[in-house]
Design a protein around this motif. Structure first.
Motif, PDB file in Angstrom:
ATOM      1  N   TRP A  57      36.045  41.548  50.243  1.00  0.00           N
ATOM      2  CA  TRP A  57      34.693  42.043  49.976  1.00  0.00           C
ATOM      3  C   TRP A  57      34.580  43.558  50.064  1.00  0.00           C
ATOM      4  O   TRP A  57      33.512  44.116  49.809  1.00  0.00           O
ATOM      5  CB  TRP A  57      33.699  41.427  50.970  1.00  0.00           C
ATOM      6  N   ASN A  58      35.658  44.195  50.511  1.00  0.00           N
ATOM      7  CA  ASN A  58      35.589  45.650  50.676  1.00  0.00           C
ATOM      8  C   ASN A  58      35.560  46.372  49.337  1.00  0.00           C
ATOM      9  O   ASN A  58      36.314  46.026  48.436  1.00  0.00           O
ATOM     10  CB  ASN A  58      36.801  46.143  51.479  1.00  0.00           C
ATOM     11  N   ARG A  59      34.701  47.358  49.238  1.00  0.00           N
ATOM     12  CA  ARG A  59      34.630  48.224  48.050  1.00  0.00           C
ATOM     13  C   ARG A  59      34.516  47.433  46.748  1.00  0.00           C
ATOM     14  O   ARG A  59      35.299  47.618  45.814  1.00  0.00           O
ATOM     15  CB  ARG A  59      35.835  49.163  47.987  1.00  0.00           C
ATOM     16  N   VAL A  60      33.588  46.464  46.698  1.00  0.00           N
ATOM     17  CA  VAL A  60      33.339  45.749  45.450  1.00  0.00           C
ATOM     18  C   VAL A  60      31.948  46.123  44.943  1.00  0.00           C
ATOM     19  O   VAL A  60      31.135  46.688  45.676  1.00  0.00           O
ATOM     20  CB  VAL A  60      33.425  44.210  45.623  1.00  0.00           C
ATOM     21  N   GLY A  61      31.708  45.790  43.674  1.00  0.00           N
ATOM     22  CA  GLY A  61      30.367  45.948  43.120  1.00  0.00           C
ATOM     23  C   GLY A  61      30.147  47.250  42.402  1.00  0.00           C
ATOM     24  O   GLY A  61      31.062  48.039  42.208  1.00  0.00           O
ATOM     25  N   TRP A  62      28.904  47.459  41.989  1.00  0.00           N
ATOM     26  CA  TRP A  62      28.582  48.518  41.040  1.00  0.00           C
ATOM     27  C   TRP A  62      28.525  49.920  41.654  1.00  0.00           C
ATOM     28  O   TRP A  62      28.289  50.884  40.949  1.00  0.00           O
ATOM     29  CB  TRP A  62      27.272  48.199  40.322  1.00  0.00           C
ATOM     30  N   HIS A  63      28.742  50.021  42.987  1.00  0.00           N
ATOM     31  CA  HIS A  63      28.832  51.379  43.551  1.00  0.00           C
ATOM     32  C   HIS A  63      30.238  51.946  43.396  1.00  0.00           C
ATOM     33  O   HIS A  63      30.494  53.088  43.717  1.00  0.00           O
ATOM     34  CB  HIS A  63      28.466  51.366  45.031  1.00  0.00           C
ATOM     35  N   TYR A  64      31.176  51.088  42.953  1.00  0.00           N
ATOM     36  CA  TYR A  64      32.584  51.519  42.936  1.00  0.00           C
ATOM     37  C   TYR A  64      33.217  51.360  41.558  1.00  0.00           C
ATOM     38  O   TYR A  64      34.334  50.895  41.429  1.00  0.00           O
ATOM     39  CB  TYR A  64      33.393  50.698  43.954  1.00  0.00           C
TER      40      TYR A  64
END
Lengths: 441, 188
Positions: free
Chosen positions: A289-296
């Motif tokens: 789950w680390n550093r996932v999604g639209w911020h990255y």
């Protein structure tokens, strides 16, 4: 014991039963006649298929090796004729089968014919490539081979060429990914095989043939999904894989028939359920789950922002199918599958949470889900007196306890005691449930 | 499906299966017959590819091109066009790399194997030369053993036409490689 062995056993018993007077000779003869048809049906064709396919593979591989090893002294025209000859032979054999009509042959004969023809296509292209010192563009070779041999699947209605096709396009997607390209053509290539898969499964959903097709399909799509995803949005694989496994599990459950118990014959359900659980267990750690999604967003030279819409479409299709399956399950009151089937929407929620809040909440959600699912299945198993469901629930729960304790900093003594306690509880519950079931029946 | 339809589809499949290798052959034969000759300096090694028999894998000095490649189109795996010119000895020189087919008379279609902002490595379309199963390792031995002691003059003679390149001969010390291997055997 499978059907064939049971019948063989019965045949062995008959003379003794007649001798002891348990059966009359007429009754024994009637039994023999009754099972003669079944006996003829089972066993043999699968051996035929296996050895036929093996034979075809060996002949095909042998031809490739013989021709490929050393033929420098032959001129280019001679090499060209030799290169095309395995293909022409294969075409003649396939043509003969189709000319006579598939119905005149045991359907399993089409399998080795299909394998041989498919390999002959590959051999011809490879040998021509060798004659002209063509560059080693493995992906274009694979695509040409796959597209030229796909019609065999439909013409021969054979499973083995389908398996070669699925393996080939999946290998192509892997190669593309390794080259740093976005293999989104994987999806139309996969769609080309879909009508055959669909019609085979529709024709006899719980036959070994259908099982083979489904197993090949689910394994190919699992690998292909990973290879064909772009790298733009980190962690997108998490909700997509969860949705895929969830759809397979729920659809397999909806199509289920009570008299079919073998997991092997119900690939979608068995595979979807098991893969969902494995995925959720992996997601019960913090690292995925680390550093996932639209911020990255990945914006490097080797990501494919311009084709991200393909990933989006695949994602929407999978999520849509998942929601549809859930709605159908609820409408048909097919609620027993919802416990495992709800993993996928929760994972999708976890992905949103991880994108907004960071990893911790999503990780906790997965652990909570596993606990609830484990206990829920245990209760369901006890209520319905079904050992299999009970054991799956118990398995989930104890695996969760064991994994979390293994991760913790507690001493070996405490960990050891916990493991023993879980093991003992597992055994005692099984004995209890088994006895209750026996008593009731 | 009716039998006639099946047979028609089968005939179409057979035709496609024969046309594909035939078009490969035609393209190469046309290039060999009408293409311009270019020489490329090489450095052979010898892997094994079970599908295609033994070959000598070739890398080219001309495959690496310096310049400003920060444009997003010059990424690994992309197809590009390398404009070719000949030096006085007939060796090829890549004078430009573009994403679209250039106007120049001689150019090669190639894939980018590796890209950094200032250097491109291209997979030129003649990265292998097939040899007999005994000749290829012999060629490898000759090159590897002797490479340290003396510089070998090795190059590929190729034909280039409309972006296509076909390797015609692999030359070592200005002899075709098979003749050169025979001469080495004779010396021993």
């Amino acid at each position: 014991m499978n059907q064939h062995r049971k019948i063989e056993w019965l045949y062995e018993q008959l003379p003794e039963l007649v001798a002891k007077g348990v059966l009359t000779a007429d009754a024994a003869a009637a039994l023999k006649q009754h099972y003669a048809l079944e006996r003829g049906k089972s066993g043999m064709p699968w051996a035929l298929l296996f050895f036929g396919a093996l034979g075809a593979l060996l002949i095909g591989a042998g031809i490739i090796l013989l021709l490929a090893h050393n033929w420098q002294d032959l001129g280019r025209p001679m090499r060209t004729v030799l290169s095309l000859s395995p293909l022409v032979v294969a075409q003649a054999i396939t043509g003969w089968v189709l000319w006579r009509g598939r119905a005149k042959f045991n359907p399993l004969w089409c399998e080795p014919v299909g394998i041989f023809h498919s390999l002959a296509v590959a051999a011809s292209i490879a040998l021509i490539a060798q004659t002209y010192h063509m560059p080693g563009t493995f992906d274009s070779f694979l695509i040409a081979w796959m597209l030229l041999s796909l019609p065999l699947v439909y013409l021969l209605k054979a499973v083995a060429p389908l398996m070669i096709y699925l393996a080939g396009i999946t290998a192509w997607a892997l190669y593309q990914q390794r080259m740093g390209l976005h293999a989104f053509y994987y999806w139309p290539l996969l769609a080309l095989a879909a009508p055959f898969v669909w019609s085979t499964v529709r024709a006899a959903p719980f036959s070994p043939r259908s099982a083979l097709v489904q197993w090949s399909g689910v394994i190919a799509i699992t690998c292909g999904l990973g290879f064909a995803l772009g790298r733009g949005l980190p962690g997108l694989w998490i909700p997509l894989y969860a949705s895929l496994f969830g759809v397979l599990y729920l659809a397999g459950g909806l199509a289920q028939r009570p008299d079919v118990v073998s997991g092997w014959l119900r690939p979608a359900r068995l595979y979807g359920g098991a893969a969902s659980l494995i995925l959720v267990f992996i997601l019960s750690w913090e690292w995925p789950w680390n550093r996932v999604g639209w911020h990255y967003w990945n914006t490097g030279r080797y990501t494919h922002i311009e084709t991200l819409w393909v990933d989006g479409l695949v994602g929407l299709a999978l999520l849509g199918a998942l929601l549809l399956a859930l709605v159908v399950c609820i409408r048909r009151k097919h609620t027993q599958d919802l416990l495992l089937g709800s993993a996928a929407p929760l994972v999708a929620l976890g992905y949103v949470l991880a994108s907004v809040q960071g990893a911790l909440l999503s990780m906790l959600l997965m652990n909570l889900y596993l606990m609830v699912a484990g206990i829920g299945l245990v209760i369901q198993g006890v209520r319905e007196l079904r050992l299999r469901i009970f054991n799956v629930g118990m398995g989930i729960f104890s695996a969760l306890v064991v994994i979390r304790f293994f991760d913790s900093d507690l001493s070996f003594i405490v960990k050891g005691l916990v493991f023993i306690a879980v093991g003992v509880a597992f055994l005692l519950c099984n004995v209890f449930l088994y006895r209750r079931k026996e008593a009731l029946s | 499906m009716s039998r006639t339809l099946i047979l028609v589809l089968f005939a179409m499949m057979c035709l496609a299966q024969l046309v594909a290798p035939a078009s490969m052959i035609y393209q190469r034969e046309a290039t060999l017959a009408h293409g311009e000759t270019f020489k490329f300096r090489t450095a052979p090694v010898d892997p094994y590819d079970a599908f295609r028999g033994r070959y000598v894998a070739l890398g080219y000095e001309q495959g690496t091109v310096s310049g400003d490649w920060s444009d997003d189109g010059f990424r690994r795996g992309r197809v590009v066009y390398a404009t070719l010119e000949r030096d006085a000895e007939g060796f090829a020189q890549v004078t430009a790399v573009s994403r679209n087919r250039p106007d120049a008379p001689h150019y090669l279609k190639a894939r980018i194997r590796w890209a950094s902002r200032d250097q491109l490595t291209l997979d030129l379309p003649f990265d292998r030369y097939y040899m007999g199963e005994f000749d290829a390792p012999a060629a490898e031995r000759e090159f590897l053993w002797r490479q340290g002691r003396q510089e070998r003059r090795a190059y590929a003679v190729t034909r280039v036409r409309r972006g296509f390149g076909v390797i015609e001969e692999l030359m070592v010390e200005d002899q075709p490689i098979r003749e050169w291997l025979l001469s080495q055997d004779a010396k021993q």
